[in-house]
Design an enzyme around this catalytic site. Structure first.
Site, PDB file in Angstrom:
ATOM      1  N   ASP A  92       0.799  -1.226   0.000  1.00 42.21           N
ATOM      2  CA  ASP A  92       0.000   0.000   0.000  1.00 42.21           C
ATOM      3  C   ASP A  92       0.834   1.280   0.000  1.00 42.21           C
ATOM      4  OD1 ASP A  92       0.971  -0.345   2.555  1.00 42.21           O
ATOM      5  OD2 ASP A  92      -0.818   0.421   3.540  1.00 42.21           O
ATOM      6  N   GLU A  93       2.098   1.198  -0.402  1.00 45.09           N
ATOM      7  CA  GLU A  93       2.943   2.384  -0.334  1.00 45.09           C
ATOM      8  C   GLU A  93       4.010   2.338  -1.419  1.00 45.09           C
ATOM      9  OE1 GLU A  93       4.835   4.947   3.348  1.00 45.09           O
ATOM     10  OE2 GLU A  93       4.836   2.767   3.458  1.00 45.09           O
TER      11      GLU A  93
END
Length: 331
Positions: A92-93
């Site tokens: 998610d990054e």
């Protein structure tokens, strides 16, 4: 991120405290929690039993890593519409370098805004973003307006922003380092700017230079689109050296859930090439020991640590305990 996917797929979960993690009966730990749960103090790597004491009405979910991976791949594809220079950090990054992007008239702020809107339109997930001239400041900025916003640090803003920025916000500065810096009277980047580099090097070694550079706004790392994460690790430096195996084993028990959580973010199936342990002694010498192992396994890590403790410690105190895994080569 995991919790956001669960709330998207089951709207009934949106306004109630939820967490992803193992059951209390199996001595599970929390992988992540949504914001309603965090208001009760529920945090990642917390034992499930403790989380349920803090929030008795917490809804516990086992996790659906295939769904999380699918969402992550879709988000990565959205990124690729704007730039090919993408450095993933986890599911998610990611870092994006949009310096040469022709989208949105080349405005990084507008690109971030458009990417966030596209993610919401196509996946019904919110996203936060940080925009800055260097990587570490972009990372810090990304945390400023969570869970659904963005924060911009322009080149002109950097000097004033750094003056009051707590050193604990700099990636790599943990509780132990922050306490040592505090003891030296160094609390903000502005404080470090007045400090002699030689002093920092003597006290912190190579990390002293990194600390000095970050406090000046210097970060020469490029966004590396070829970056492939090869390992995942977690470690703890104790406030006081330990001398008994039972103390070391207790630390491993606390570190393992965090290693499991970090690994799950980059390798949801937990399959690995090797796993191992690291001990750093009171004379700052350190040793690592690892061997081939197909899947993350706590019992094997404890056995490896015990063997290392017995064979290599030589009566010295231990100041740091670490666990790590080497990931499988996708080739």
């Amino acid at each position: 991120f995991f919790a956001a996917v669960e709330m998207r797929d089951n709207p009934a979960l949106r306004d109630i405290p939820i967490a992803i993690g193992g059951s209390r009966e199996r001595r599970g730990v929390i992988s992540t929690a949504n914001y309603p749960a965090r208001k009760f103090g529920v945090r990642s790597a917390m034992p499930t039993g403790m989380a349920l004491k803090l929030c008795p009405h917490l809804t516990l979910l086992p996790g659906r890593f295939d769904a999380y991976k699918e969402a992550s791949n879709h988000i990565r594809e959205i990124f690729s519409r704007y730039t090919s220079r993408i450095e993933p950090l986890s599911l998610d990054e990611a870092y994006l370098d949009v310096t040469d992007s022709v989208h949105c008239h080349g405005s990084a702020t507008l690109i971030a805004q458009e990417i966030r809107q596209t993610i919401f339109n196509e996946l019904q997930l919110t996203a936060s973003a940080g925009i800055a001239p260097v990587k570490f400041l972009a990372k810090i900025a990304s945390d400023m307006n969570k869970p659904n916003g963005q924060f911009v640090i322009t080149p002109a803003d950097v000097p004033a922003f750094l003056q009051t920025l707590p050193l604990a916000k700099i990636p790599g500065v943990g509780k132990v380092s922050a306490a040592k810096l505090e003891a030296m009277g160094l609390r903000t980047c502005g404080d470090v700017q007045k400090c002699d580099l030689v002093t920092l090097l003597k006290r912190f070694g190579k990390f002293g230079r990194i600390l000095w550079e970050r406090s000046q706004g210097i970060d020469e790392r490029d966004v590396n689109s070829e970056r492939l994460r090869k390992s995942v690790g977690v470690e703890r430096t104790m406030a006081e050296d330990i001398h008994h195996w039972s103390e070391c084993e207790a630390i491993i028990e606390r570190l393992y859930p965090e290693l499991e959580r970090r690994l799950a973010k980059v390798k949801p199936d937990l399959l690995i090439a090797r796993q191992g342990v690291k001990l750093k002694f009171d004379d700052f010498q350190q040793t690592t020991q690892e061997h081939v192992w197909p899947r993350l396994n706590k019992a094997d890590l404890i056995a490896t640590a015990r063997k290392t403790w017995d064979e290599r410690r030589g009566g010295r105190g231990v100041r740091l305990v670490g666990l790590h895994v080497t990931l499988l080569d996708p080739q």
